[in-house]
Write a protein that holds these residues in place. Structure first.
Motif, PDB file in Angstrom:
ATOM      1  N   GLU A 221       0.812  -1.214   0.000  1.00 35.48           N
ATOM      2  CA  GLU A 221       0.000   0.000   0.000  1.00 35.48           C
ATOM      3  C   GLU A 221       0.844   1.262   0.000  1.00 35.48           C
ATOM      4  N   ILE A 222       2.005   1.227   0.653  1.00 40.09           N
ATOM      5  CA  ILE A 222       2.800   2.451   0.745  1.00 40.09           C
ATOM      6  C   ILE A 222       3.881   2.534  -0.334  1.00 40.09           C
ATOM      7  N   HIS A 223       4.077   1.454  -1.103  1.00 33.33           N
ATOM      8  CA  HIS A 223       5.155   1.463  -2.084  1.00 33.33           C
ATOM      9  C   HIS A 223       4.920   2.526  -3.162  1.00 33.33           C
ATOM     10  N   ARG A 224       3.692   2.644  -3.604  1.00 32.21           N
ATOM     11  CA  ARG A 224       3.361   3.666  -4.605  1.00 32.21           C
ATOM     12  C   ARG A 224       2.372   4.661  -4.007  1.00 32.21           C
ATOM     13  N   ALA A 225       2.657   5.096  -2.780  1.00 34.49           N
ATOM     14  CA  ALA A 225       1.723   5.955  -2.048  1.00 34.49           C
ATOM     15  C   ALA A 225       1.347   7.180  -2.862  1.00 34.49           C
ATOM     16  N   SER A 226       0.054   7.434  -2.954  1.00 29.06           N
ATOM     17  CA  SER A 226      -0.421   8.590  -3.721  1.00 29.06           C
ATOM     18  C   SER A 226      -1.590   9.259  -3.019  1.00 29.06           C
ATOM     19  N   CYS A 227      -1.728   9.010  -1.712  1.00 26.23           N
ATOM     20  CA  CYS A 227      -2.843   9.568  -0.941  1.00 26.23           C
ATOM     21  C   CYS A 227      -4.195   9.126  -1.502  1.00 26.23           C
ATOM     22  N   THR A 228      -4.253   7.949  -2.099  1.00 31.46           N
ATOM     23  CA  THR A 228      -5.526   7.440  -2.610  1.00 31.46           C
ATOM     24  C   THR A 228      -5.982   6.202  -1.851  1.00 31.46           C
ATOM     25  N   SER A 229      -5.176   5.711  -0.925  1.00 26.98           N
ATOM     26  CA  SER A 229      -5.547   4.520  -0.174  1.00 26.98           C
ATOM     27  C   SER A 229      -5.001   4.625   1.238  1.00 26.98           C
ATOM     28  N   SER A 230      -5.794   4.205   2.187  1.00 27.90           N
ATOM     29  CA  SER A 230      -5.332   4.163   3.578  1.00 27.90           C
ATOM     30  C   SER A 230      -5.364   2.735   4.097  1.00 27.90           C
ATOM     31  N   GLN A 231      -5.362   1.753   3.208  1.00 27.98           N
ATOM     32  CA  GLN A 231      -5.486   0.369   3.646  1.00 27.98           C
ATOM     33  C   GLN A 231      -4.266  -0.104   4.421  1.00 27.98           C
ATOM     34  N   TRP A 232      -3.131   0.608   4.308  1.00 24.69           N
ATOM     35  CA  TRP A 232      -1.985   0.220   5.121  1.00 24.69           C
ATOM     36  C   TRP A 232      -2.356   0.251   6.599  1.00 24.69           C
ATOM     37  N   HIS A 233      -3.269   1.128   6.961  1.00 26.34           N
ATOM     38  CA  HIS A 233      -3.698   1.251   8.345  1.00 26.34           C
ATOM     39  C   HIS A 233      -4.428  -0.021   8.791  1.00 26.34           C
ATOM     40  N   PHE A 234      -5.267  -0.599   7.913  1.00 26.97           N
ATOM     41  CA  PHE A 234      -5.930  -1.864   8.205  1.00 26.97           C
ATOM     42  C   PHE A 234      -4.904  -2.964   8.454  1.00 26.97           C
ATOM     43  N   PHE A 235      -3.919  -3.041   7.567  1.00 29.88           N
ATOM     44  CA  PHE A 235      -2.981  -4.152   7.620  1.00 29.88           C
ATOM     45  C   PHE A 235      -2.081  -4.094   8.849  1.00 29.88           C
ATOM     46  N   ILE A 236      -1.588  -2.900   9.198  1.00 30.12           N
ATOM     47  CA  ILE A 236      -0.723  -2.808  10.373  1.00 30.12           C
ATOM     48  C   ILE A 236      -1.516  -3.116  11.631  1.00 30.12           C
ATOM     49  N   ASN A 237      -2.796  -2.718  11.678  1.00 27.52           N
ATOM     50  CA  ASN A 237      -3.624  -3.056  12.831  1.00 27.52           C
ATOM     51  C   ASN A 237      -3.891  -4.559  12.905  1.00 27.52           C
ATOM     52  N   GLY A 238      -4.089  -5.189  11.741  1.00 23.08           N
ATOM     53  CA  GLY A 238      -4.272  -6.639  11.714  1.00 23.08           C
ATOM     54  C   GLY A 238      -3.036  -7.370  12.190  1.00 23.08           C
ATOM     55  N   VAL A 239      -1.866  -6.893  11.767  1.00 26.41           N
ATOM     56  CA  VAL A 239      -0.608  -7.484  12.216  1.00 26.41           C
ATOM     57  C   VAL A 239      -0.471  -7.359  13.723  1.00 26.41           C
TER      58      VAL A 239
ATOM     59  N   TRP B  28      -1.716  14.081  11.814  1.00 26.86           N
ATOM     60  CA  TRP B  28      -2.738  14.083  10.749  1.00 26.86           C
ATOM     61  C   TRP B  28      -4.093  14.323  11.384  1.00 26.86           C
ATOM     62  N   ARG B  29      -4.710  15.458  11.087  1.00 27.26           N
ATOM     63  CA  ARG B  29      -5.903  15.876  11.793  1.00 27.26           C
ATOM     64  C   ARG B  29      -7.238  15.426  11.197  1.00 27.26           C
ATOM     65  N   PRO B  30      -7.397  15.323   9.884  1.00 24.66           N
ATOM     66  CA  PRO B  30      -8.705  14.876   9.380  1.00 24.66           C
ATOM     67  C   PRO B  30      -9.030  13.479   9.887  1.00 24.66           C
ATOM     68  N   PRO B  31     -10.333  13.147  10.052  1.00 20.55           N
ATOM     69  CA  PRO B  31     -10.691  11.787  10.468  1.00 20.55           C
ATOM     70  C   PRO B  31     -10.249  10.786   9.416  1.00 20.55           C
ATOM     71  N   LEU B  32      -9.942   9.584   9.864  1.00 21.31           N
ATOM     72  CA  LEU B  32      -9.443   8.554   8.952  1.00 21.31           C
ATOM     73  C   LEU B  32     -10.602   7.978   8.157  1.00 21.31           C
ATOM     74  N   HIS B  33     -10.751   8.420   6.916  1.00 15.20           N
ATOM     75  CA  HIS B  33     -11.815   7.912   6.057  1.00 15.20           C
ATOM     76  C   HIS B  33     -11.290   6.709   5.291  1.00 15.20           C
ATOM     77  N   THR B  34     -11.366   5.558   5.903  1.00 15.60           N
ATOM     78  CA  THR B  34     -10.910   4.341   5.247  1.00 15.60           C
ATOM     79  C   THR B  34     -12.094   3.683   4.549  1.00 15.60           C
ATOM     80  N   GLU B  35     -11.977   3.560   3.247  1.00  2.67           N
ATOM     81  CA  GLU B  35     -13.084   3.009   2.485  1.00  2.67           C
ATOM     82  C   GLU B  35     -13.390   1.587   2.943  1.00  2.67           C
ATOM     83  N   TYR B  36     -14.670   1.268   3.056  1.00  2.00           N
ATOM     84  CA  TYR B  36     -15.062  -0.059   3.530  1.00  2.00           C
ATOM     85  C   TYR B  36     -14.796  -1.079   2.443  1.00  2.00           C
ATOM     86  N   CYS B  37     -14.098  -2.119   2.815  1.00  2.00           N
ATOM     87  CA  CYS B  37     -13.774  -3.188   1.865  1.00  2.00           C
ATOM     88  C   CYS B  37     -13.832  -4.498   2.631  1.00  2.00           C
ATOM     89  N   PRO B  38     -14.907  -5.270   2.489  1.00  2.00           N
ATOM     90  CA  PRO B  38     -15.057  -6.498   3.275  1.00  2.00           C
ATOM     91  C   PRO B  38     -13.868  -7.429   3.167  1.00  2.00           C
TER      92      PRO B  38
END
Length: 375
Positions: free
Chosen positions: A108-126, A164-174
């Motif tokens: 998720e962070i290799h080509r970071a372009s501020c279009t995805s926050s899924q790295w946050h899901f994965f680190i929390n899962g780890v 980072w002040r805005p709320p974390l808008h992580t798109e829902y992805c089952p």
């Protein structure tokens, strides 16, 4: 893509080049790949398959950029993790879960372009898997290296969270909810779950000690944002000044040390040491910048880069960013470069008036539509 998982000589240089894209601190990235590849090829179990597919996905992204095949590998890795969470999970499988999650986070962070926050899901899962499993591990160099990798990402993520002040808008992805099965809690002797801080203390090293102090600083700044008691700051400064150094000279470690000291001192309005000493540290870091072929770790580039005031110093920063971007193993530095230049503009507009550092860093990082990651 099979040669990314092969140790045969024709692929060795490719494998090593791709490995350099892994963001680690205190370890050679190739040492991480030498751990991941046996996990990926262990067997056909869902846990091993998850590591294999995540590794292929990151390799595909590294070599060919953003394209369909890379995302197919990513989705396959997520599905394998989800399937694995419904099977029996021992220490070996838990370590494979951690490895797959870290690879997906790296994806998720290799080509970071501020279009995805899924790295946050994965680190929390780890972290969820780690908390549940760490006491089952028979400690060795492999597990120690993996824990260092997780703790580094966790530490850098907390930096972004603080500013980072805005709320974390992580798109829902089952499909991202690949750790849907609740892992049991393994309590410490004091009956509280292990934290990453406690895990990191199991493998003391200069790098881990530095990251522990960084996390202590985050905790201080978050809980006492306006005025930190002098005694706490004196203790923090003493711990930093007396930090044990690596056995061999390591410019990456020194840059992290310098950038953390500069960051803490600026966050506390020069309470740790005088402004002149802080400037000496900045100039030392800039001198190291001028000698490096690249700087694959982004946190020092951000902290020290934002301190560049003269045209010569700014050229040193930009030239290092340019050299880093040209390396085969480089992650995207577009966001980093844009943020540093934005700080320079704000500082120039302020003239002789010094901006509040905490507010400046928060405004800077909050420009990103989704929380960035500076590993």
């Amino acid at each position: 893509m099979h040669y990314y998982l092969s140790s045969a000589s024709p692929s060795a240089s490719v494998e090593h080049t791709a490995s350099r894209a892994l963001a680690v601190l205190g370890h050679d990235p190739i040492s991480i790949s030498s751990i991941l590849i046996p996990m990926a090829l262990a067997d056909s179990s869902p846990s091993s398959t998850a590591v294999r597919q995540a590794l292929l996905g990151l390799s595909s992204l590294h070599r060919y950029g953003v394209q369909a095949q890379a995302f197919e590998f990513k989705i396959s890795a997520i599905n394998s993790l989800k399937a694995a969470s419904f099977t029996s999970i021992g220490a070996a499988e838990a370590l494979q879960h951690i490895a797959a999650g870290m690879l997906l986070c790296s994806f998720e962070i290799h080509r970071a372009s501020c279009t995805s926050s899924q790295w946050h899901f994965f680190i929390n899962g780890v972290r969820q898997v780690l908390y549940a499993s760490v006491l089952n591990f028979k400690w060795n160099s492999v597990i120690s290296t993996m824990m260092d990798w997780v703790f580094y990402y966790h530490s850098m993520g907390r930096f972004s969270t603080l500013h980072w002040r805005p709320p974390l808008h992580t798109e829902y992805c089952p499909s991202v909810n690949c750790w849907s099965v609740r892992f049991p809690s393994f309590p410490c002797p004091n009956h509280h779950p292990l934290t990453l801080y406690q895990v990191s203390q199991l493998t003391p090293s200069p790098t881990n000690t530095l990251l522990i102090l960084l996390n202590l600083g985050y905790q201080i700044f978050a809980s006492i944002p306006e005025s930190v008691p002098a005694g706490i700051l004196q203790n923090l400064g003493w711990e930093l000044q007396n930090l044990p150094l690596p056995d061999t000279p390591d410019p990456t470690f020194e840059l992290f040390y310098l950038s953390i000291f500069v960051y803490f001192n600026r966050m506390t309005a020069y309470a740790l040491e005088p402004r002149s000493t802080n400037q000496t540290r900045i100039q030392r870091a800039l001198t190291i910048f001028a000698t490096l072929d690249s700087c694959p770790r982004q946190f020092p580039l951000l902290i020290i880069g934002c301190e560049a005031r003269t045209d010569d110093d700014r050229c040193t920063v930009l030239e290092l960013i340019d050299r880093t971007e040209k390396t085969a193993s480089s992650r995207s530095v577009d966001i980093l470069s844009a943020l540093i230049k934005a700080v320079w503009v704000q500082d120039d507009l302020a003239g002789d008036r010094e901006l509040n550092y905490r507010e400046k860093m928060t405004a800077l990082i909050s420009v990103c539509s989704l929380m960035p990651m500076f590993v």
